[in-house]
Design a protein around this motif. Structure first.
Motif, PDB file in Angstrom:
ATOM      1  N   THR A  56     -13.125  55.427 -24.373  1.00  0.00           N
ATOM      2  CA  THR A  56     -12.556  54.314 -24.098  1.00  0.00           C
ATOM      3  C   THR A  56     -11.658  53.602 -24.018  1.00  0.00           C
ATOM      4  OG1 THR A  56     -14.145  53.451 -25.612  1.00  0.00           O
ATOM      5  CG2 THR A  56     -13.179  51.662 -25.217  1.00  0.00           C
ATOM      6  N   ARG A  57     -11.398  53.011 -22.493  1.00  0.00           N
ATOM      7  CA  ARG A  57      -9.677  52.346 -22.297  1.00  0.00           C
ATOM      8  C   ARG A  57      -9.706  50.886 -22.030  1.00  0.00           C
ATOM      9  NH1 ARG A  57      -6.142  55.734 -20.510  1.00  0.00           N
ATOM     10  NH2 ARG A  57      -4.431  55.044 -19.395  1.00  0.00           N
ATOM     11  N   PHE A  58      -8.178  49.660 -23.182  1.00  0.00           N
ATOM     12  CA  PHE A  58      -8.627  48.828 -22.537  1.00  0.00           C
ATOM     13  C   PHE A  58      -7.675  48.631 -21.701  1.00  0.00           C
ATOM     14  CE2 PHE A  58      -9.215  46.761 -27.739  1.00  0.00           C
ATOM     15  CZ  PHE A  58     -10.258  47.995 -27.472  1.00  0.00           C
ATOM     16  N   LEU A  59      -8.602  47.353 -20.678  1.00  0.00           N
ATOM     17  CA  LEU A  59      -7.467  47.058 -19.782  1.00  0.00           C
ATOM     18  C   LEU A  59      -7.091  45.195 -20.282  1.00  0.00           C
ATOM     19  CD1 LEU A  59      -9.025  49.343 -18.340  1.00  0.00           C
ATOM     20  CD2 LEU A  59      -8.976  48.083 -16.597  1.00  0.00           C
ATOM     21  N   LEU A  60      -5.785  45.083 -20.116  1.00  0.00           N
ATOM     22  CA  LEU A  60      -5.474  43.465 -20.045  1.00  0.00           C
ATOM     23  C   LEU A  60      -4.865  42.967 -19.085  1.00  0.00           C
ATOM     24  CD1 LEU A  60      -3.162  42.131 -23.208  1.00  0.00           C
ATOM     25  CD2 LEU A  60      -2.867  41.793 -20.776  1.00  0.00           C
ATOM     26  N   PHE A  61      -5.881  42.351 -19.034  1.00  0.00           N
ATOM     27  CA  PHE A  61      -4.867  41.352 -18.112  1.00  0.00           C
ATOM     28  C   PHE A  61      -4.959  39.570 -18.337  1.00  0.00           C
ATOM     29  CE2 PHE A  61      -8.881  43.493 -16.872  1.00  0.00           C
ATOM     30  CZ  PHE A  61      -8.506  44.033 -15.399  1.00  0.00           C
ATOM     31  N   ARG A  62      -3.706  39.767 -17.888  1.00  0.00           N
ATOM     32  CA  ARG A  62      -3.423  37.821 -17.909  1.00  0.00           C
ATOM     33  C   ARG A  62      -2.970  36.857 -16.923  1.00  0.00           C
ATOM     34  NH1 ARG A  62       3.055  39.516 -19.622  1.00  0.00           N
ATOM     35  NH2 ARG A  62       1.876  39.851 -21.257  1.00  0.00           N
ATOM     36  N   GLU A  63      -3.463  35.654 -16.933  1.00  0.00           N
ATOM     37  CA  GLU A  63      -3.855  34.328 -15.988  1.00  0.00           C
ATOM     38  C   GLU A  63      -2.500  34.430 -15.422  1.00  0.00           C
ATOM     39  OE1 GLU A  63      -6.566  31.478 -17.391  1.00  0.00           O
ATOM     40  OE2 GLU A  63      -8.023  32.643 -17.686  1.00  0.00           O
ATOM     41  N   ALA A  64      -2.579  33.271 -14.306  1.00  0.00           N
ATOM     42  CA  ALA A  64      -0.998  33.098 -13.660  1.00  0.00           C
ATOM     43  C   ALA A  64      -0.860  32.360 -14.831  1.00  0.00           C
ATOM     44  CB  ALA A  64      -1.712  32.874 -12.275  1.00  0.00           C
ATOM     45  N   ASN A  65      -1.175  31.349 -15.535  1.00  0.00           N
ATOM     46  CA  ASN A  65      -0.425  30.468 -15.475  1.00  0.00           C
ATOM     47  C   ASN A  65       0.283  30.710 -17.332  1.00  0.00           C
ATOM     48  OD1 ASN A  65      -2.074  30.264 -17.517  1.00  0.00           O
ATOM     49  ND2 ASN A  65      -2.933  28.136 -17.304  1.00  0.00           N
ATOM     50  N   GLY A  66       0.071  32.455 -17.831  1.00  0.00           N
ATOM     51  CA  GLY A  66       0.681  32.893 -18.582  1.00  0.00           C
ATOM     52  C   GLY A  66      -0.019  32.356 -20.250  1.00  0.00           C
ATOM     53  N   LEU A  67      -1.450  31.301 -19.910  1.00  0.00           N
ATOM     54  CA  LEU A  67      -1.401  30.787 -21.148  1.00  0.00           C
ATOM     55  C   LEU A  67      -2.658  31.864 -21.777  1.00  0.00           C
ATOM     56  CD1 LEU A  67      -2.178  27.254 -20.106  1.00  0.00           C
ATOM     57  CD2 LEU A  67       0.040  27.970 -21.754  1.00  0.00           C
ATOM     58  N   HIS A  68      -3.768  31.700 -21.459  1.00  0.00           N
ATOM     59  CA  HIS A  68      -4.778  33.169 -21.481  1.00  0.00           C
ATOM     60  C   HIS A  68      -4.523  34.938 -21.885  1.00  0.00           C
ATOM     61  CE1 HIS A  68      -7.040  30.162 -22.196  1.00  0.00           C
ATOM     62  NE2 HIS A  68      -6.129  28.963 -22.076  1.00  0.00           N
TER      63      HIS A  68
ATOM     64  N   VAL B  23     -12.529  46.048 -21.496  1.00  0.00           N
ATOM     65  CA  VAL B  23     -12.731  47.257 -22.682  1.00  0.00           C
ATOM     66  C   VAL B  23     -14.440  48.084 -21.848  1.00  0.00           C
ATOM     67  CG1 VAL B  23     -13.730  48.230 -24.753  1.00  0.00           C
ATOM     68  CG2 VAL B  23     -12.848  46.036 -24.858  1.00  0.00           C
ATOM     69  N   VAL B  24     -13.573  49.564 -20.914  1.00  0.00           N
ATOM     70  CA  VAL B  24     -13.716  50.179 -20.366  1.00  0.00           C
ATOM     71  C   VAL B  24     -14.215  51.370 -20.988  1.00  0.00           C
ATOM     72  CG1 VAL B  24     -13.623  51.630 -18.127  1.00  0.00           C
ATOM     73  CG2 VAL B  24     -12.814  49.318 -18.049  1.00  0.00           C
ATOM     74  N   ILE B  25     -15.633  51.108 -20.900  1.00  0.00           N
ATOM     75  CA  ILE B  25     -16.524  52.270 -21.339  1.00  0.00           C
ATOM     76  C   ILE B  25     -17.320  53.251 -21.097  1.00  0.00           C
ATOM     77  CG2 ILE B  25     -17.807  53.569 -23.398  1.00  0.00           C
ATOM     78  CD1 ILE B  25     -17.988  49.894 -24.643  1.00  0.00           C
TER      79      ILE B  25
END
Length: 373
Positions: free
Chosen positions: A185-197, A202-204
């Motif tokens: 399993t690999r975790f890919l983190l995404f951040r929204e453009a406004n930085g709030l979220h 989770v790629v299995i």
């Protein structure tokens, strides 16, 4: 939009913000962070009378008629205490006149409605205190704005800030994270453009070995259920069952979305729990606090799926709205797989509400016998 996002942080910190719309000039504070000191400071900056601005849903909870207005303005008595103001924004009050209000209820100005919108976007209670600037007040506010004491945004700027996550998520980082139920399993983190979220894909399994359609799960974050095993919901079981199911199918993707409490945030979710303990169901509690029944959106999920190259899915869900959201985003939902936790005395009403009022497919789950208490 950048100025409005800064203003949201000021509201979260208990700082006043100025909002104008051409017809109305208001100074506002979020009720959530309101104290006697901050209310006194607000009065010192602007000479008008403070008012409480709440959403139409909250007004209905107080047996007030908002008409077609999205928010209403309630005049406060001079002796209004912050404790009573907080109660008006959160508790179930049979007679608002017993607290801090004059009997007048009028539609909020657009600038005042924009203030509730920003509070909601910041996962605060959608309730604010406002003072309308008149006469020489505006000159004083101009001075406070120019020396950096307060931020100024227009109603148009404030209303462009989305209240739910979806802003162009960008892939920030990733790493291999073996799980108990899915070793590869690999975790890919995404951040929204406004930085709030921030959201996690989770790629299995290995992309080249995934079945067609690709098994996926869109899972909204639930701290109480996912991490602590709360019995009030079935979220933790659904999370772990989905990982096992996707791994057993040969791999796929679990999207872990920052949409706690159906999008109202953890603080408000806990407030809603108290209202549920007083007799409301999940939808009633959310609306009582001034929110919609479900504040979630899934645009971020669509963007994340496209990033990992998924366009045709087998969706693990009981929620028909998720199917519609993906298909509207151009993702083909080839089939659906039910995903159940288990019934217990603490979550049966919550799950009944999902089925009866939100249309979730839970017949199979309710066919099982409820365990003895």
């Amino acid at each position: 939009m950048q100025q409005a996002e800064r203003a949201i942080f000021d509201l979260r910190r208990g700082q006043p913000v100025r909002i104008t719309d051409g017809e109305c000039d208001v100074l506002t504070l979020a009720v959530e962070s309101l104290t006697e000191e901050s209310l006194a400071r607000l009065r010192g900056m602007c000479n008008g009378a403070p008012a409480l601005v709440i959403t139409a849903n909250r007004a209905r909870t107080l047996d007030l008629d908002p008409g077609d207005a999205p928010a209403v303005r309630l005049a406060l008595r001079e002796d209004a205490a912050t404790a009573d103001i907080h109660a008006l924004a959160t508790a179930v009050c049979s007679d608002p006149a017993d607290h801090s209000l004059h009997p007048t209820t009028v539609p909020a100005a657009r600038a005042e409605y924009a203030a509730t919108h920003m509070a909601r976007a910041g996962k605060l209670l959608p309730a604010v205190i406002t003072i309308r600037a008149r006469g020489t007040d505006a000159t004083g506010l101009d001075r406070l704005e120019s020396d950096g004491t307060i931020l100024h945004v227009t109603a148009d700027e404030a209303l462009t800030v989305p209240t739910t996550p979806w802003l162009d998520p960008v892939h920030v980082s990733d790493a291999r994270v073996p799980l108990a139920d899915a070793d590869n399993t690999r975790f890919l983190l995404f951040r929204e453009a406004n930085g709030l979220h921030e959201h996690v894909a989770v790629v299995i399994g290995e992309r080249g070995q995934w079945p067609d359609p690709v098994p996926i799960r869109m899972h909204s974050a639930c701290l109480t259920g996912d991490l602590f095993g709360s019995l009030r919901c079935d979220c933790g079981e659904q999370l772990r069952n989905s990982v096992r199911t996707i791994d057993a199918a040969g791999g796929g993707v679990l999207l872990y979305l920052a949409q706690e409490g159906r999008g109202i945030g953890l603080a408000n979710k806990l407030r809603a729990y108290n209202l549920q303990d007083a007799g409301m169901d999940t939808l009633e509690a959310n609306c009582s606090l001034g929110f919609g029944a479900d504040e979630r959106h899934y645009d971020a999920a669509v963007a994340m799926l496209r990033h990992v190259g998924v366009e045709r899915v087998s969706l693990l869900t009981n929620n028909p709205l998720k199917i519609g959201a993906l298909e509207e985003g151009g993702i083909t939902v080839a089939d659906r797989q039910p995903l159940h936790g288990s019934l217990n005395p603490h979550n049966v009403r919550y799950l009944n509400t999902k089925a009866e009022r939100s249309g979730h497919w839970l017949d199979e789950l309710f066919a099982r016998a409820l365990p003895d208490e």
